[in-house]
Design an enzyme around this catalytic site. Structure first.
Site, PDB file in Angstrom:
ATOM      1  N   GLU A  97      79.334  50.428 -18.554  1.00 21.07           N
ATOM      2  CA  GLU A  97      79.215  50.725 -17.123  1.00 21.07           C
ATOM      3  C   GLU A  97      80.368  50.063 -16.359  1.00 21.07           C
ATOM      4  O   GLU A  97      80.477  48.838 -16.292  1.00 21.07           O
ATOM      5  CB  GLU A  97      77.868  50.286 -16.533  1.00 21.07           C
ATOM      6  N   SER A  98      81.206  50.891 -15.777  1.00 21.73           N
ATOM      7  CA  SER A  98      82.446  50.406 -15.164  1.00 21.73           C
ATOM      8  C   SER A  98      82.216  49.344 -14.097  1.00 21.73           C
ATOM      9  O   SER A  98      82.933  48.339 -14.051  1.00 21.73           O
ATOM     10  CB  SER A  98      83.242  51.579 -14.582  1.00 21.73           C
ATOM     11  N   VAL A 145      82.408  55.262 -22.964  1.00 21.15           N
ATOM     12  CA  VAL A 145      83.533  54.513 -22.421  1.00 21.15           C
ATOM     13  C   VAL A 145      83.400  54.555 -20.896  1.00 21.15           C
ATOM     14  O   VAL A 145      82.833  55.515 -20.359  1.00 21.15           O
ATOM     15  CB  VAL A 145      84.903  55.090 -22.856  1.00 21.15           C
ATOM     16  N   LYS A 198      83.844  61.615 -31.850  1.00 20.13           N
ATOM     17  CA  LYS A 198      83.952  60.160 -31.856  1.00 20.13           C
ATOM     18  C   LYS A 198      84.035  59.592 -33.271  1.00 20.13           C
ATOM     19  O   LYS A 198      83.376  60.084 -34.188  1.00 20.13           O
ATOM     20  CB  LYS A 198      82.746  59.548 -31.132  1.00 20.13           C
ATOM     21  N   CYS A 207      89.681  59.420 -18.226  1.00 22.92           N
ATOM     22  CA  CYS A 207      88.373  59.095 -17.647  1.00 22.92           C
ATOM     23  C   CYS A 207      88.547  58.222 -16.401  1.00 22.92           C
ATOM     24  O   CYS A 207      89.049  57.100 -16.495  1.00 22.92           O
ATOM     25  CB  CYS A 207      87.518  58.364 -18.676  1.00 22.92           C
TER      26      CYS A 207
END
Length: 243
Positions: free
Chosen positions: A86-87, A70, A57, A30
């Protein structure tokens, strides 16, 4: 801890030490999760990686993170403990909470300018996904033109100056995948070094960055994961030796 293996439905909750260290729920392929790994590694923040099979999951994931997404960062020292998603929000939190080796500029104007360029990159990654699916490549190259000009304007080796900064790391996951795009498009791939002289040099510098090297993945491995996903049987554990 998963030790690189992606945990799926039926997997017990990982036996992570109760040591107060951050826990990052991630997926190895990802690019958004990669952003958080890059920031944690660049700032040398200790953390446990727990990799998740996003197709199937584990049941306990929704208890930790009702969104089931993720990246997700569990801050175990805080009451709750809270789980951030949220990155971009996770990375901003990390840079503020762990001030050593700052990644965001200290100057308020420069910080906002970097945030705007990160936000603007949403359109670029959208164009990347379309190009990787056989769409027109030019919108992606046009998006990169903005960052070529910006790096030339700054006159530095990295967007962060003489060392990597937040903008470098937030756009890197998709720039790393240029080699993947080359594999996917074959003869159609038309990256032009003369169009992107600054970015071409930047790409090579980034590949030598310790945080990038720690999470770098060869294009062939990325392509194999996408192949298995297209067949409906994504092999999340390609990088696990006994997978």
């Amino acid at each position: 801890m998963s030790n690189g293996r992606h945990l799926a439905k039926g997997s017990p909750m990982p036996d992570v030490p109760e040591d107060g260290i951050l826990r990052l729920y991630s997926m190895r392929f990802c690019p958004f999760a990669q952003r958080v790994h890059l920031v944690l590694d660049a700032k040398q923040i200790p953390y446990h990686s727990i990799y998740i099979n996003l197709t199937d999951k584990p049941e306990w994931l929704l208890e930790k993170n009702p969104q089931g997404k993720v990246p997700a960062l569990e801050i175990v020292r805080e009451p709750g403990p809270p789980v951030l998603t949220e990155s971009l929000l996770i990375c901003e939190y990390l840079d503020e909470q762990y001030p050593l080796r700052p990644l965001y500029p200290r100057d308020p104007l420069k910080k906002v300018q970097d945030k705007l360029l990160i936000e603007r990159f949403r359109a670029v990654l959208g164009a990347f996904f379309k190009a990787s699916d056989g769409g027109d490549l030019e919108p992606f190259w046009s998006g990169l033109d903005i960052y070529e000009r910006e790096l030339a304007r700054r006159g530095t080796e990295f967007f962060g100056g003489e060392q990597t900064g937040i903008l470098d790391y937030m756009i890197w996951p998709w720039c790393e995948r240029l080699e993947l795009l080359k594999l996917q498009r074959g003869e159609d791939y038309n990256y032009d070094q003369s169009r992107f002289p600054q970015l071409t040099l930047w790409l090579e510098r980034m590949k030598r960055d310790p945080a990038v090297m720690a999470f770098y993945m060869e294009a062939e491995v990325q392509a194999e994961f996408l192949r298995t996903r297209s067949l409906g049987r994504p092999n999340y554990n390609l990088l696990v030796k006994d997978a």
